[in-house]
Scaffold this motif. Structure first.
Motif, short mmCIF file in Angstrom:
data_model
loop_
_atom_site.label_atom_id
_atom_site.label_comp_id
_atom_site.label_asym_id
_atom_site.label_seq_id
_atom_site.Cartn_x
_atom_site.Cartn_y
_atom_site.Cartn_z
N ARG A 33 0.83 -1.21 0.00
CA ARG A 33 0.00 0.00 0.00
C ARG A 33 0.87 1.26 0.00
N ASP A 34 2.00 1.21 0.69
CA ASP A 34 2.86 2.40 0.77
C ASP A 34 3.61 2.66 -0.52
N GLN A 35 4.03 1.61 -1.23
CA GLN A 35 4.96 1.82 -2.34
C GLN A 35 4.40 1.44 -3.71
N HIS A 36 3.20 0.90 -3.77
CA HIS A 36 2.64 0.50 -5.06
C HIS A 36 2.59 1.71 -6.00
N PRO A 37 2.94 1.56 -7.25
CA PRO A 37 3.19 0.31 -7.97
C PRO A 37 4.67 -0.12 -7.99
N LEU A 38 5.57 0.69 -7.44
CA LEU A 38 6.99 0.37 -7.52
C LEU A 38 7.52 0.05 -6.13
N ILE A 39 7.47 -1.24 -5.78
CA ILE A 39 7.93 -1.68 -4.46
C ILE A 39 9.45 -1.85 -4.50
N GLN A 40 10.11 -1.17 -3.59
CA GLN A 40 11.56 -1.21 -3.59
C GLN A 40 12.09 -2.59 -3.21
N SER A 41 11.51 -3.22 -2.15
CA SER A 41 11.98 -4.55 -1.72
C SER A 41 11.01 -5.13 -0.69
N VAL A 42 10.94 -6.46 -0.67
CA VAL A 42 10.23 -7.17 0.39
C VAL A 42 11.18 -8.13 1.09
N ALA A 43 12.45 -8.06 0.74
CA ALA A 43 13.43 -9.01 1.27
C ALA A 43 13.54 -8.91 2.79
N ASP A 44 13.50 -7.68 3.32
CA ASP A 44 13.66 -7.52 4.76
C ASP A 44 12.50 -8.16 5.53
N ILE A 45 11.29 -8.04 4.97
CA ILE A 45 10.12 -8.64 5.62
C ILE A 45 10.22 -10.17 5.62
N ILE A 46 10.59 -10.73 4.48
CA ILE A 46 10.67 -12.20 4.36
C ILE A 46 11.82 -12.73 5.21
N LEU A 47 12.94 -12.00 5.24
CA LEU A 47 14.08 -12.44 6.05
C LEU A 47 13.71 -12.50 7.52
N GLU A 48 13.07 -11.47 8.01
CA GLU A 48 12.69 -11.45 9.43
C GLU A 48 11.72 -12.58 9.76
N ALA A 49 10.74 -12.81 8.88
CA ALA A 49 9.75 -13.87 9.13
C ALA A 49 10.37 -15.26 9.04
N SER A 50 11.27 -15.44 8.05
CA SER A 50 11.84 -16.78 7.85
C SER A 50 12.69 -17.21 9.03
N LEU A 51 13.33 -16.25 9.69
CA LEU A 51 14.12 -16.59 10.87
C LEU A 51 13.24 -17.10 12.00
N LEU A 52 11.95 -16.73 11.96
CA LEU A 52 11.02 -17.12 13.02
C LEU A 52 10.29 -18.42 12.71
N PHE A 53 9.95 -18.63 11.42
CA PHE A 53 9.05 -19.76 11.15
C PHE A 53 9.74 -21.05 10.68
N VAL A 54 11.04 -21.03 10.38
CA VAL A 54 11.66 -22.26 9.85
C VAL A 54 11.62 -23.40 10.86
N SER A 55 11.75 -23.10 12.14
CA SER A 55 11.72 -24.17 13.15
C SER A 55 10.34 -24.83 13.21
N GLU A 56 9.28 -24.03 13.03
CA GLU A 56 7.92 -24.59 13.01
C GLU A 56 7.73 -25.47 11.79
N TYR A 57 8.30 -25.03 10.66
CA TYR A 57 8.18 -25.83 9.44
C TYR A 57 8.90 -27.17 9.58
N GLU A 58 10.03 -27.16 10.25
CA GLU A 58 10.77 -28.41 10.43
C GLU A 58 9.92 -29.43 11.19
N ILE A 59 9.23 -28.97 12.22
CA ILE A 59 8.35 -29.86 12.99
C ILE A 59 7.23 -30.39 12.10
#
Length: 795
Positions: A119-145
């Motif tokens: 919503r803030d950057q549409h139509p030209l989103i600079q990056s979503v890497a920081d959001i995915i990186l932060e989330a992936s550090l949290l959810f990978v252990s749950e996925y392993e289970i």
């Protein structure tokens, strides 16, 4: 980059509809929500990158919606309607859906952040890497289970679907929900398994279309490395879980021959399916013709199973066990290099006349056999090609080796060598000169003067040494000492030899062993209990009631006689039997019991004795043998009514061809009758139970011992250790010329002494004497309720 024109309100409305999933499917693309003038100012690489970022957000939205559907359409109604039995419902939900709720919450938060960035950057989103990186550090252990549990979840669902009509109806009703869009239940619960690999592909594609000077060039590899390592780490867990599911499916499909009780220990956590596949076997239904049979062979980590190919009965897969499962401890490999043999098969395809032709198919044989029955349990199996035959050889060798290592590391009874090298026999008559003791015939532990000794009976006499010492002293010169009995509370040492049954003072035997006394002195104190002219078939000592008893069987021409002696202190004996010393140490019960059939063994019970003979085990009171000969005598097992009960009749037939060895306490209200080839459970009335089922030993036993919850069966080459409750084989000890020479007299006496052939060389055969030491925690004494089972027979 050139300036991008201000986005129209129409585009912002389209974004709102997209995030709320109200936009038509055809419009859910980045270029459909961006005005042409905005696209035209971007280069082609950035247009592709923005489309990929949009796809990442879209796939995340769909993923979160599907996880929510699992909760709304499946989990909540499942709990409310309870198509699975209520006591198992919570466990079922946990097994099938596991930690899906925690994964859903992680992604809900990540999706919220992605939507806000969009919503803030549409139509030209600079990056979503920081959001995915932060989330992936949290959810990978749950996925392993979740991922490692997924094969179990799917198998649990399919099993319930197959066996529970209510659950099947529940799933069918769930499929009518329009939000499901005709997708299968498995599709939904497998979404977490495929989500991260798909996200990884999208991020890799995004990186390919990212300008070299963009910050994502540094951040995206970090995320990709996390996901790559995660996928790599879960693959072995998934493979192991899938193998476990295949193993469970195999276990549930097995059908056994009726009557036999088989505990393969299939549901132990460590059990696994090592390898399985189709093989063939030749058989000869006619003397002039060979035929072929297809098999499904499964190699477990503890057994090899020969099975018929699967059949379906009402939707249920069934595999019949063709031959008795072979424990890997007994499995031996023979030839794996024989040339191929031809199998003729009909031509299934082709013209009309082609169907009457046959073709030769090469089959590659290999031979395996059971170590204790090399002739009757020898199997030649055929593989479809050389590669499969080699693979079977590899897996069989590895599985047998792993099984051996595990068994040696987890022994219930550890063999402890007491002596090896002292007891020798001449290898042949050519080497008979010299000092030889002969093979070990008997043994017994002794305690005297505060020290422990081991006595060993041989053809040359009796030898005794203090525990831990290698050199034995020749203490008695009686020949062929086949039975030794130490009674420390009476200071008696009994020896059965060619000289009959004689008693010696135990403390003097110990003094001779230490070199403090002479053999002549102890011989002068000998008491002849049974004259040497009587042929003694069986001898057993034990406590019956409050009496210390000596039970024995003598043989005449056409009959055998059972008799009993009570061991008494000299001043308490009222016996008229005297020897030349004038001591009164044994009291005869005047009655004897004549039996007109073979007697194999004697068993000491609580208040009675068991005489093991052809018809079963005769329960008698040694102090009242006259009553034992009446028509009301108890013989177990009790096969009354076998004519009208096929299972009981089958058991009776099997027991009739076997030799009874004795009787063992099992459960509170169960006893196990031990035969040389099998065992059967009876209740305290002597009636077979457990649907008249029976256990079969892998080797024909010559004797047995009972310790705690285990039964030890001794044959010439093997010692089988089994659980009493189920007959499960838990350990096998292999040697040569195995003889049980001491099994203990009282329940408190845990000593088990075994003689074995050690080696041959320099003109002699060397024996060793081994003590089996229980390594598990000692069992607590059994309660009075257990011995009450014996009281039913006044035992």
């Amino acid at each position: 980059m050139r300036d991008v024109p201000i986005v129209s309100l129409e585009s912002q409305e389209g974004l709102r509809l997209f995030q709320s999933n109200e936009l038509p499917e055809r419009d859910q693309e980045w270029h459909r929500l961006v005005p042409p003038e905005a696209r035209n100012v971007l280069d082609r690489l950035e247009v592709t990158r923005q489309s990929i970022i949009f796809e990442i957000i879209k796939s995340e939205r769909d993923y979160v919606n599907d996880l929510q559907l699992v909760k709304d359409v499946f989990i909540d109604p499942l709990i409310n309607t309870a198509p699975v039995r209520e006591k198992n419902l919570r466990g079922f939900v946990s097994e099938v859906f596991n930690n899906l709720d925690r994964i859903r919450e992680h992604h809900r938060r990540m999706l919220g952040s992605l939507f806000a960035r969009q919503r803030d950057q549409h139509p030209l989103i600079q990056s979503v890497a920081d959001i995915i990186l932060e989330a992936s550090l949290l959810f990978v252990s749950e996925y392993e289970i979740y991922i490692k549990n997924y094969p179990f979840a799917e198998a649990r669902h399919r099993t319930e679907l197959k066996n529970n009509a209510k659950y099947q109806y529940f799933i069918e009703q769930c499929m009518h929900d329009p939000r499901i869009r005709k997708r299968e239940f498995i599709t939904f619960i497998s979404r977490p398994v495929t989500r991260l690999p798909r996200l990884r592909l999208l991020l890799e594609n995004s990186l390919k279309h990212t300008a070299p000077d963009h910050d994502d060039v540094k951040e995206l590899p970090l995320i990709l490395d996390i996901l790559k390592q995660f996928v790599r780490s879960t693959e072995p867990g998934i493979a192991a879980a899938e193998d476990k599911v295949k193993f469970w499916e195999l276990c549930e499909s097995l059908t056994y021959h009726k009557g036999e009780i088989i505990d393969l220990d299939l549901y132990d956590e460590s059990r696994s399916l090592v390898y399985a596949g189709p093989l063939a076997r030749r058989y000869r239904p006619d003397p002039m013709v060979y035929s072929w049979a297809d098999l499904h062979v499964a190699l477990l980590d503890n057994y090899l199973l020969l099975l018929k190919p699967e059949t379906r009965q009402g939707g249920t897969v069934r595999r019949s066990v063709v031959s008795r499962p072979i424990p890997l401890e007994y499995l031996r490999l023979a030839s794996f290099s024989e040339p191929a043999e031809m199998r003729k098969e009909k031509v299934e395809e082709g013209g009309l006349f082609d169907r009457f032709r046959t073709r030769d198919i090469p089959m590659f044989p290999f031979t395996i056999y059971h170590a204790s029955d090399r002739t009757h349990r020898r199997y030649t199996l055929y593989a479809a090609n050389e590669a499969i035959r080699s693979k079977w050889n590899e897996y069989l060798v590895d599985a047998a080796g792993v099984r051996k290592v595990r068994q040696e590391a987890n022994m219930w009874f550890a063999p402890h060598v007491i002596n090896e090298g002292f007891f020798k026999s001449p290898e042949s008559i050519l080497h008979s000169s010299g000092s030889f003791t002969g093979r070990i015939l008997s043994a017994a532990p002794l305690s005297s003067m505060g020290r422990s000794f081991v006595a060993v009976g041989c053809p040359a006499g009796v030898y005794v040494a203090a525990r831990g010492e290698a050199d034995y002293r020749h203490v008695l010169h009686c020949s062929n000492a086949t039975e030794l009995i130490a009674l420390p509370e009476h200071n008696k040492f009994l020896v059965l030899s060619d000289s009959g049954l004689c008693s010696y003072p135990l403390d003097f035997i110990a003094r001779i062993a230490l070199g403090h006394s002479s053999v002549d002195l102890v011989e002068s104190m000998k008491e002849i209990v049974i004259e040497p002219g009587e042929t003694i078939l069986c001898l057993r000592a034990g406590r019956i009631g409050h009496r210390r008893m000596i039970l024995y069987v003598t043989k005449q021409i056409f009959q055998v006689t059972f008799q009993a002696l009570e061991v008494v202190n000299p001043d308490a004996s009222g016996s008229t039997r005297r020897n030349f010393t004038g001591l009164h140490s044994f009291r005869h019960f005047h009655e004897s019991l004549t039996v007109r059939q073979d007697i194999y063994h004697l068993t000491v019970l609580h208040r009675n004795a068991g005489i093991c003979m052809d018809k079963g085990i005769w329960i008698v009171d040694p102090t009242n043998l006259k009553a034992a000969g009446s028509e009301s005598a108890t013989i177990i097992p009790n096969f009354s009514g076998a004519e009208s009960s096929p299972p009981l009749n089958t058991l009776r037939t099997r027991c009739a061809s076997a030799k009874p060895l004795g009787l063992v306490h099992c459960e509170e209200d169960e006893l196990l009758v031990v035969y040389d080839e099998l065992g059967c459970y009876i209740n305290h009335y002597g009636v077979p139970i457990r649907s008249s089922g029976y256990l079969r030993w892998e080797s024909k036993a010559t004797s047995f011992a009972h310790r705690g919850d285990h039964l030890l069966l001794f044959s010439f080459e093997f010692i089988e250790i089994r659980t009493l409750k189920t007959g499960k084989l838990v350990q096998v000890i292999e040697s040569n010329d195995i003889r049980l020479v001491y099994k203990g007299l009282l329940s408190a006496d845990n000593t088990i002494l075994v003689a074995m052939k050690a080696h041959t060389g320099r003109g002699s055969v060397v024996d060793k004497i081994v003590e089996l030491v229980e390594t598990s925690e000692l069992m607590t004494p059994r309660t009075a309720s257990v011995s009450a089972a014996w009281e039913e027979w006044d035992m």
